[in-house]
Design a protein around this motif. Sequence first.
Motif: not given
Length: 113
Positions: A49-61
């Motif tokens: 869930p944290a990885l997906h949240r960071l991805e939604r925030q455009k901090l991760l691809e």
Amino acid sequence: MDTKLITGTVEMLMLEVVSRQPTYGYEILQKVLADSNGRFDLKEGSLYPALHRLERQKLLEASWGEHQGRRRKYYRLTPAGRKNLAARRTEWQEFSAGVNGVLGLQPRVAFGA
């Protein structure tokens, strides 16, 4: 303990691991566990869930790749993620210096000096 503090800290640790090289979820878990000398044993139920949240925030691809014959979703830091990680590091250093000062774990410096 404040869950926002815990969540923010876990995300910062994850961003730090990913900042070193693109990596996949299980490898992030293992690296955080090893680098923290076993103090942070993240679970998959909080990691993804944290990885997906960071991805939604455009901090991760994320992109798909192969590792040892298995398909894995690899994460890498975006430019916004690098900037965010730098800000989180600064916040953490200030926070921990304040806590350590109150606990008497570091030399006191005159406030405003």
